[in-house]
Design a protein around this motif. Structure first.
Motif, PDB file in Angstrom:
ATOM      1  N   GLY A 118      41.933  10.995  99.972  1.00 32.26           N
ATOM      2  CA  GLY A 118      43.000  11.884 100.425  1.00 32.26           C
ATOM      3  C   GLY A 118      44.153  11.980  99.441  1.00 32.26           C
ATOM      4  N   GLN A 119      43.926  11.637  98.180  1.00 33.19           N
ATOM      5  CA  GLN A 119      44.992  11.684  97.185  1.00 33.19           C
ATOM      6  C   GLN A 119      45.482  13.115  96.958  1.00 33.19           C
ATOM      7  OE1 GLN A 119      44.570   8.673  93.690  1.00 33.19           O
ATOM      8  NE2 GLN A 119      42.551   9.564  94.016  1.00 33.19           N
TER       9      GLN A 119
ATOM     10  N   GLU B  19      40.433  17.659  91.114  1.00 37.07           N
ATOM     11  CA  GLU B  19      39.771  17.772  92.415  1.00 37.07           C
ATOM     12  C   GLU B  19      38.417  17.075  92.399  1.00 37.07           C
ATOM     13  OE1 GLU B  19      39.648  21.765  93.908  1.00 37.07           O
ATOM     14  OE2 GLU B  19      41.687  22.170  93.234  1.00 37.07           O
ATOM     15  N   ALA B  20      37.813  16.950  91.222  1.00 38.46           N
ATOM     16  CA  ALA B  20      36.541  16.251  91.088  1.00 38.46           C
ATOM     17  C   ALA B  20      36.544  15.501  89.765  1.00 38.46           C
ATOM     18  CB  ALA B  20      35.373  17.225  91.135  1.00 38.46           C
ATOM     19  N   GLN B  21      35.954  14.316  89.762  1.00 31.41           N
ATOM     20  CA  GLN B  21      35.944  13.511  88.549  1.00 31.41           C
ATOM     21  C   GLN B  21      34.810  12.502  88.616  1.00 31.41           C
ATOM     22  OE1 GLN B  21      39.685  11.210  90.536  1.00 31.41           O
ATOM     23  NE2 GLN B  21      39.524  10.922  88.345  1.00 31.41           N
ATOM     24  N   TRP B  22      34.504  11.939  87.458  1.00 40.57           N
ATOM     25  CA  TRP B  22      33.571  10.818  87.410  1.00 40.57           C
ATOM     26  C   TRP B  22      34.384   9.546  87.507  1.00 40.57           C
ATOM     27  CZ3 TRP B  22      28.851   9.372  88.233  1.00 40.57           C
ATOM     28  CH2 TRP B  22      28.410   8.137  87.761  1.00 40.57           C
TER      29      TRP B  22
ATOM     30  N   ARG C  50      35.353  23.194 101.072  1.00 37.14           N
ATOM     31  CA  ARG C  50      35.273  22.136 100.064  1.00 37.14           C
ATOM     32  C   ARG C  50      34.471  20.944 100.577  1.00 37.14           C
ATOM     33  NH1 ARG C  50      41.208  21.807  97.022  1.00 37.14           N
ATOM     34  NH2 ARG C  50      41.453  24.057  96.711  1.00 37.14           N
ATOM     35  N   ILE C  51      34.761  20.511 101.795  1.00 37.33           N
ATOM     36  CA  ILE C  51      34.040  19.369 102.363  1.00 37.33           C
ATOM     37  C   ILE C  51      32.575  19.715 102.562  1.00 37.33           C
ATOM     38  CG2 ILE C  51      33.834  17.843 104.372  1.00 37.33           C
ATOM     39  CD1 ILE C  51      36.208  17.194 102.613  1.00 37.33           C
TER      40      ILE C  51
ATOM     41  N   ASN D 220      38.684  14.660  95.344  1.00 37.31           N
ATOM     42  CA  ASN D 220      40.033  14.632  95.905  1.00 37.31           C
ATOM     43  C   ASN D 220      40.350  16.045  96.419  1.00 37.31           C
ATOM     44  OD1 ASN D 220      40.472  11.896  94.649  1.00 37.31           O
ATOM     45  ND2 ASN D 220      40.378  13.100  92.772  1.00 37.31           N
ATOM     46  N   PRO D 221      39.764  16.447  97.551  1.00 36.68           N
ATOM     47  CA  PRO D 221      39.860  17.841  97.994  1.00 36.68           C
ATOM     48  C   PRO D 221      41.258  18.300  98.374  1.00 36.68           C
ATOM     49  CG  PRO D 221      38.783  16.491  99.662  1.00 36.68           C
ATOM     50  CD  PRO D 221      38.903  15.647  98.430  1.00 36.68           C
TER      51      PRO D 221
END
Length: 253
Positions: free
Chosen positions: A139-140, A153-156, A21-22, A166-167
């Motif tokens: 790190g949420q 996990e991903a957002q605008w 993911r990173i 937010n992986p």
């Protein structure tokens, strides 16, 4: 990979998935920044960032009210990984004006004053840190709080105008600690003293066994107000922004 060959299967799966993911985020956004509060989730993310190429930048918000143990983690990260953590501080004049107008501990008086304090000490420095970048990483986790149960996990990020990742969103706390211990990741010693969530010293306390992980953050407020403005979308009363097809959340997505 040899140093990880003895990892239990479940831990290895989690760890290598996080690396994927990173790595995928870094490939899509080489200028992405990891925002670290020096809590255990961020320690794990720093450990992952250190394994990836290109290596992403890391910064921390020094509000002027952090625990000594949290500040000491900057040197721990530098010595262990060679990562120079950029330390962002609030505008001294803005802090002084707020304290002069409302008092040193006005954040205990109302949610509005607490958020004003957070805005000066955290949100404005964050805005400066993110300026000119295309993405940031946090790190949420959904498990952390009632305000994060729908965390994507991903957002605008509408507040700061860039992609936000937010992986660890779907990770449980036990998952985080299993990987951290298996890999001997250095972490903030406050965690061993009952602090699952770590922020400013006056606004953070240890929690009792079985309490919500964020029960020690702004404990005098209602549970649904316990965000500082860094993650304003967690409190927004509107549909969540779904990841677009171009968003990267894992290596096979």
């Amino acid at each position: 990979m040899s140093e990880h060959s003895s990892l239990p299967d479940a831990v290895a799966r989690r760890w290598f998935d996080l690396l994927d993911r990173i790595g995928a985020i870094a490939a899509a956004h080489p200028d992405a920044l990891l925002a670290s509060s020096m809590g255990v989730e961020d320690s794990l993310l720093i450990h992952a960032v250190a394994q990836c190429t290109p290596r992403l930048g890391v910064f921390m918000l020094d509000t002027g009210r952090l625990h000594a143990e949290t500040l000491a983690m900057v040197d721990v990260v530098r010595q262990r990984y060679g990562i120079p953590v950029r330390v962002m501080q609030p505008d001294p004049a803005a802090v002084q004006a707020h304290v002069a107008a409302h008092g040193e501990f006005a954040f205990y008086e109302s949610v509005a004053l607490r958020k004003e304090c957070c805005g000066i000490r955290k949100v404005e420095p964050l805005r400066r840190a993110l300026a000119g970048h295309s993405a940031w990483i946090t790190g949420q986790r959904r498990e952390q709080s009632i305000t994060r149960v729908d965390l994507p996990e991903a957002q605008w990020d509408e507040t700061f105008g860039l992609r936000k990742y937010n992986p660890l969103a779907d990770w449980a706390g036990d998952d985080v600690w299993a990987v951290v211990r298996a890999l001997a990741v250095p972490y903030n010693p406050l965690h061993d003293r009952g602090y699952p969530s770590i922020g400013c010293e006056p606004c953070t306390r240890a929690v009792r066994p079985g309490e919500d992980p964020r029960a020690g953050r702004w404990w005098w407020e209602q549970r649904d107000s316990r965000e500082c403005g860094l993650h304003a979308s967690n409190l927004a009363d509107r549909p969540r922004v779904r990841p677009r097809a171009t968003d990267v959340v894992s290596s096979d997505s």
